[in-house]
Scaffold this motif. Sequence first.
Motif, PDB file in Angstrom:
ATOM      1  N   ALA A 149       0.705  -1.381  -0.187  1.00 54.38           N
ATOM      2  CA  ALA A 149      -0.120   0.074   0.089  1.00 54.38           C
ATOM      3  C   ALA A 149       0.805   1.235   0.086  1.00 54.38           C
ATOM      4  CB  ALA A 149      -0.974   0.061   1.238  1.00 54.38           C
ATOM      5  N   GLY A 150       2.048   1.244   0.506  1.00 58.93           N
ATOM      6  CA  GLY A 150       2.932   2.240   0.857  1.00 58.93           C
ATOM      7  C   GLY A 150       3.376   2.747  -0.690  1.00 58.93           C
ATOM      8  N   VAL A 151       3.754   1.420  -1.581  1.00 57.06           N
ATOM      9  CA  VAL A 151       4.145   1.705  -2.974  1.00 57.06           C
ATOM     10  C   VAL A 151       3.008   2.308  -3.758  1.00 57.06           C
ATOM     11  CG1 VAL A 151       5.093   0.364  -5.028  1.00 57.06           C
ATOM     12  CG2 VAL A 151       5.830  -0.275  -2.758  1.00 57.06           C
ATOM     13  N   LYS A 195       3.288   2.398  10.338  1.00 59.37           N
ATOM     14  CA  LYS A 195       3.614   3.696   9.849  1.00 59.37           C
ATOM     15  C   LYS A 195       5.273   3.322   9.081  1.00 59.37           C
ATOM     16  CE  LYS A 195       3.307   7.493  11.912  1.00 59.37           C
ATOM     17  NZ  LYS A 195       3.451   8.636  12.934  1.00 59.37           N
ATOM     18  N   GLU A 196       5.954   2.562   9.540  1.00 59.80           N
ATOM     19  CA  GLU A 196       7.143   2.263   9.203  1.00 59.80           C
ATOM     20  C   GLU A 196       6.948   1.490   7.768  1.00 59.80           C
ATOM     21  OE1 GLU A 196      10.230   0.798  11.518  1.00 59.80           O
ATOM     22  OE2 GLU A 196       9.836   1.983  13.153  1.00 59.80           O
ATOM     23  N   PRO A 197       6.515   0.294   7.572  1.00 64.12           N
ATOM     24  CA  PRO A 197       6.254  -0.300   6.525  1.00 64.12           C
ATOM     25  C   PRO A 197       5.566   0.392   5.372  1.00 64.12           C
ATOM     26  CG  PRO A 197       4.960  -1.456   8.231  1.00 64.12           C
ATOM     27  CD  PRO A 197       5.672  -0.412   8.824  1.00 64.12           C
ATOM     28  N   VAL A 198       4.710   1.382   5.697  1.00 67.56           N
ATOM     29  CA  VAL A 198       3.928   2.153   4.666  1.00 67.56           C
ATOM     30  C   VAL A 198       4.931   3.172   4.013  1.00 67.56           C
ATOM     31  CG1 VAL A 198       2.239   3.732   4.288  1.00 67.56           C
ATOM     32  CG2 VAL A 198       1.597   1.774   5.385  1.00 67.56           C
ATOM     33  N   LEU A 199       5.776   3.778   5.029  1.00 63.89           N
ATOM     34  CA  LEU A 199       6.629   4.859   4.497  1.00 63.89           C
ATOM     35  C   LEU A 199       7.811   4.282   4.084  1.00 63.89           C
ATOM     36  CD1 LEU A 199       6.841   7.231   7.543  1.00 63.89           C
ATOM     37  CD2 LEU A 199       5.766   7.688   5.542  1.00 63.89           C
ATOM     38  N   ARG A 200       8.302   2.921   4.288  1.00 64.91           N
ATOM     39  CA  ARG A 200       9.063   2.267   3.444  1.00 64.91           C
ATOM     40  C   ARG A 200       8.932   1.969   2.259  1.00 64.91           C
ATOM     41  NH1 ARG A 200      11.416   0.131   8.185  1.00 64.91           N
ATOM     42  NH2 ARG A 200       9.895  -1.787   7.998  1.00 64.91           N
ATOM     43  N   GLY A 201       7.723   1.579   2.205  1.00 66.74           N
ATOM     44  CA  GLY A 201       7.048   1.118   0.866  1.00 66.74           C
ATOM     45  C   GLY A 201       6.734   2.423  -0.063  1.00 66.74           C
ATOM     46  N   ALA A 202       6.432   3.553   0.705  1.00 70.10           N
ATOM     47  CA  ALA A 202       6.447   4.906  -0.351  1.00 70.10           C
ATOM     48  C   ALA A 202       7.674   5.317  -0.838  1.00 70.10           C
ATOM     49  CB  ALA A 202       5.688   5.888   0.315  1.00 70.10           C
ATOM     50  N   ALA A 203       8.868   4.847   0.001  1.00 66.94           N
ATOM     51  CA  ALA A 203      10.155   5.359  -0.497  1.00 66.94           C
ATOM     52  C   ALA A 203      10.603   4.423  -1.412  1.00 66.94           C
ATOM     53  CB  ALA A 203      10.892   5.502   0.766  1.00 66.94           C
TER      54      ALA A 203
END
Length: 167
Positions: free
Chosen positions: A41-43, A125-133
């Motif tokens: 979902a972050g991606v 928050k961490e996996p979503v932000l990592r996925g977005a990055a």
Amino acid sequence: MNNVGAAAGGIGAVALGLVLLFYQVGRWRGGDPTPKIHFVAGVALAALLFLGGGILGVAGGAAAAFGDGIGTYALHGATGVATGKAGPQGPVTGGEKVGVGGAIAGLCLLGFYVGLFKSGRADLKEPVLRGAAVGVLLGASAGLIGMALGLLRTSGNNVGDILMHAI
């Protein structure tokens, strides 16, 4: 920017994106209980909001249309000649139309995750932000991952258009 700088920046973005991706895979292999869907979902958030079809695409398309309007006005003011266009002309760019649906779908997904974070699921928050990055770093570069994120952006535009017309 010269070609060497652009190539170095692209290679650096791919390298950093792959490091983050492998870090996340290592966490999953190490027993991280966070479901994989939150990283994905972050991606998706990155593809829908930050890459060309999202908010930046809408802003770029609006800026291009605004620049075209200013140029037409300046040409008409300077020469006094109406600037008629020969034949049927489409818009300068489709970004302002194409990106709106993806941006809306991305904002809906962002609202969902903000609600999850505020309701006590700060561990996501961490996996979503990592996925977005990872999505931004690998999606902005050429290749298979960039193409896959382009497909995700296109499907997000379709979902956003459905949301716009259903409400």
